[in-house]
Design a protein around this motif. Structure first.
Motif, PDB file in Angstrom:
ATOM      1  N   THR A  87      -6.547  -4.221   4.360  1.00 38.64           N
ATOM      2  CA  THR A  87      -5.715  -5.218   4.333  1.00 38.64           C
ATOM      3  C   THR A  87      -4.904  -5.257   3.297  1.00 38.64           C
ATOM      4  N   THR A  90      -2.640  -2.225   3.084  1.00 40.33           N
ATOM      5  CA  THR A  90      -1.657  -1.905   4.267  1.00 40.33           C
ATOM      6  C   THR A  90      -0.775  -3.017   4.637  1.00 40.33           C
ATOM      7  N   LEU A  92      -2.112  -4.491   7.019  1.00 40.55           N
ATOM      8  CA  LEU A  92      -2.346  -4.694   8.494  1.00 40.55           C
ATOM      9  C   LEU A  92      -3.341  -5.809   8.671  1.00 40.55           C
ATOM     10  N   SER A 156      -0.571   7.732   7.758  1.00 39.02           N
ATOM     11  CA  SER A 156      -0.227   6.420   6.777  1.00 39.02           C
ATOM     12  C   SER A 156      -0.298   5.384   7.827  1.00 39.02           C
ATOM     13  N   ASN A 157      -0.332   5.459   9.258  1.00 43.76           N
ATOM     14  CA  ASN A 157      -0.257   4.393   9.922  1.00 43.76           C
ATOM     15  C   ASN A 157      -1.575   3.917  10.671  1.00 43.76           C
ATOM     16  N   PRO A 159      -5.127   3.824   8.684  1.00 48.54           N
ATOM     17  CA  PRO A 159      -5.789   4.137   7.429  1.00 48.54           C
ATOM     18  C   PRO A 159      -7.260   4.468   7.717  1.00 48.54           C
ATOM     19  N   ALA A 186      -0.767   5.951   0.283  1.00 52.40           N
ATOM     20  CA  ALA A 186      -0.504   4.611   0.480  1.00 52.40           C
ATOM     21  C   ALA A 186      -1.671   3.645   0.819  1.00 52.40           C
ATOM     22  N   HIS A 187      -3.024   4.430   0.893  1.00 47.45           N
ATOM     23  CA  HIS A 187      -4.277   3.490   1.078  1.00 47.45           C
ATOM     24  C   HIS A 187      -5.446   4.263   0.400  1.00 47.45           C
ATOM     25  N   GLN A 298       4.714   0.579  14.346  1.00 48.32           N
ATOM     26  CA  GLN A 298       4.135   1.918  13.719  1.00 48.32           C
ATOM     27  C   GLN A 298       3.092   2.591  14.315  1.00 48.32           C
ATOM     28  N   LEU A 334       3.939  -0.638   6.614  1.00 41.75           N
ATOM     29  CA  LEU A 334       2.852   0.018   5.653  1.00 41.75           C
ATOM     30  C   LEU A 334       3.329   0.459   4.411  1.00 41.75           C
ATOM     31  N   THR A 335       4.441   0.833   4.203  1.00 42.66           N
ATOM     32  CA  THR A 335       4.541   1.380   2.969  1.00 42.66           C
ATOM     33  C   THR A 335       6.326   1.119   2.777  1.00 42.66           C
ATOM     34  N   ARG A 366       9.633  -5.661   2.476  1.00 44.93           N
ATOM     35  CA  ARG A 366       8.610  -4.897   3.193  1.00 44.93           C
ATOM     36  C   ARG A 366       8.580  -4.954   4.808  1.00 44.93           C
TER      37      ARG A 366
END
Length: 504
Positions: A87, A90, A92, A156-157, A159, A186-187, A298, A334-335, A366
């Motif tokens: 979390t 990302t 999320l 990316s979408n 993780p 990204a993660h 995403q 996400l990014t 973002r």
């Protein structure tokens, strides 16, 4: 959170730091330094994977199934820490990460059950016919065998479910193929803790440490070195069309080309047939808005296009979708790169004279806000750019003048992951007209539903004709995905004492 990332690579069982680093970018909290992988580290990881293949590739199904189950156990044991770092990196929500973790462990255990059953081996036997005339037939046996080390690119979408221990990794390990994962920048912390879980399972099962590697990085050279390494036998990828096509071309240009199993995204058109529109236009429009904005749009199965007839029923659907979208709050993407691409996609729509804005918003920082546009079939078929995926909560309505134009439009779509029919009983003839076209366009066809989300099951197909994926005969979700990392071998007159155990 008790887990603190160290930013190292996992290679041949060792955590290795590099001389060069990049800083992770988190939504919350401070980032950390992450080692950048190099071609030399790629070579070390792939060499170890090749060495591991000589034992792991010939191990029993029970051994590999126990390993997959152990990975699932180790991931679950780290559940709170995985959610916390996921979390933070990302943005999320907790519920999404916990659900995705369950999906990840579930597909690992599904593959464990799948290979224990053994049906995936597709064993075939044609007994010898020594007295056949005019020529005898030899004894022939066929079985699916693992291909060797596999490279997997984290998405990316997702993780967890499409990354370090995701579907590609689970399928390859189930098949008997060691895996080298290129972690998504990204993660990186999420990738690291999942790699720790896999390392724990390797030790529990007493396997060769080269059976799995994680190499981090945010640059191109080591990714190129991975797909071009002569010991890599296949590549699994989930990501953008541009990046995927570049890697696909590298795989094809190798002295010994290898398969590139790329899932590259899709606009996932929905066709709303007349009787369905007349009966429930508002419900379909509201449902579409919810599917379109789920997870800030995403998802590779995000339904970006709705095809509906001109007239009051279509108007009602568009109005309902727009009204629902107005109530959608800003959602964190996400990014920074993804939200920038989303803004650029909106700008492309705004710049088209034949595209009418229904709902336009501005996305700040973002965060993403939904957008909705409308055009006609003739314009869509003349403008190839309207069929390009905008990754995020942006929808396009395409209006048609009747069933024939709807069929013509369907023929004009490129390959898709999904296509959806919204229909009532009175739409049967129109649906029959569309179905053969959609079968040639998509890997999954839905009726009266929304495609966002992919069930992990035996019958699932997550793939489709190019550009949805680079191999229309494959799926990246479901047990059939194991076939990407196997190849058939025929044994002629092979003594049972030396053949694979599955043949006896």
């Amino acid at each position: 959170m008790t887990f603190t990332p160290h930013g190292k690579h996992l290679i041949a069982g060792d955590w290795v730091s590099g001389a060069d680093t990049f800083a992770s970018s988190r939504v919350t909290g401070d980032g950390h330094a992450v080692s950048r992988g190099t071609p030399a580290e790629v070579d070390r990881a792939v060499q170890a994977a090749e060495d591991a293949f000589w034992t792991y590739g010939y191990s029993s199904r029970d051994t590999r199934a126990a390993f997959l189950d152990a990975i699932a156990d180790e991931i679950e044991a780290r559940g709170p820490d995985i959610t916390a770092i996921g979390t933070a990196e990302t943005g999320l929500p907790v519920a999404r990460l916990e659900g995705e973790r369950g999906r990840t462990t579930g597909q690992l255990r599904l593959f464990a059950s799948h290979i224990r059953d053994g049906a995936y081996l597709d064993v075939r036997h044609d007994p010898a016919l020594p007295d056949r005339q005019p020529l005898p037939r030899p004894d022939l046996k066929m079985v699916q065998r693992p291909i060797g080390p596999v490279a997997v690119f984290g998405a990316s979408n997702f993780p967890l479910a499409f990354s370090t221990a995701g579907g590609d990794t689970a399928a390859a390990l189930a098949a008997g193929c060691p895996v080298v994962v290129k972690g998504h920048p990204a993660h990186p912390g999420t990738g690291e803790i999942v790699a720790q879980a896999i390392q724990g399972a390797i030790r529990r099962c007493d396997l060769h440490p080269g059976v799995f590697a994680l190499i981090q990085g945010d640059q191109v050279d080591y990714a190129q070195a991975l797909v071009q390494h002569p010991l890599i036998r296949a590549v699994g990828f989930t990501g953008s069309l541009g990046a995927g096509r570049a890697l696909f071309d590298l795989c094809a240009a190798r002295p010994e080309p290898i398969p590139f199993f790329g899932e590259l995204g899709s606009v996932n058109p929905m066709f709303i047939l007349p009787q369905a529109a007349a009966a429930r236009a508002v419900a379909i429009g509201e449902g579409w808005a919810g599917s379109l904005t789920m997870g800030a749009g995403q998802f590779c199965t995000n339904p970006g296009i709705a095809v509906v007839a001109s007239g009051p029923d279509g108007d009602a659907l568009v109005a309902a979708a727009a009204e629902s979208l107005k109530g959608t709050a800003a959602q964190c993407m996400l990014t920074d790169g993804i939200v920038e691409a989303y803004r650029n996609g909106k700008t492309r729509m705004d710049g088209r004279n034949a595209v009418r804005p229904v709902l336009t918003t501005d996305s700040q920082g973002r965060n993403a806000m939904p957008n909705l546009y409308e055009t006609d079939a003739a314009t869509y078929l003349q403008d190839h750019g309207l069929g390009e995926e905008v990754f995020g909560p942006l929808g396009l309505v395409v209006r048609v003048d009747g069933p024939d134009q709807m069929s013509a439009l369907a023929r004009g779509f490129e390959g898709q992951l999904t296509a959806t029919l919204h229909m009532d009983d009175g739409d049967t003839d129109a649906a029959r007209q569309l179905l053969p076209i959609l079968e040639r366009k998509a890997g999954r066809i839905l009726v009266n539903g929304f495609p966002t989300g992919v069930e992990v099951a035996d019958a699932m197909v997550h793939g489709g004709p190019y550009p949805a994926s680079t191999n229309f005969g494959a799926t990246s979700v479901g047990t059939l995905s194991i076939r990407r990392f196997l190849r058939p071998v025929c044994y002629q007159n092979l003594p049972g004492a030396i053949g694979p155990q599955y043949l006896n």
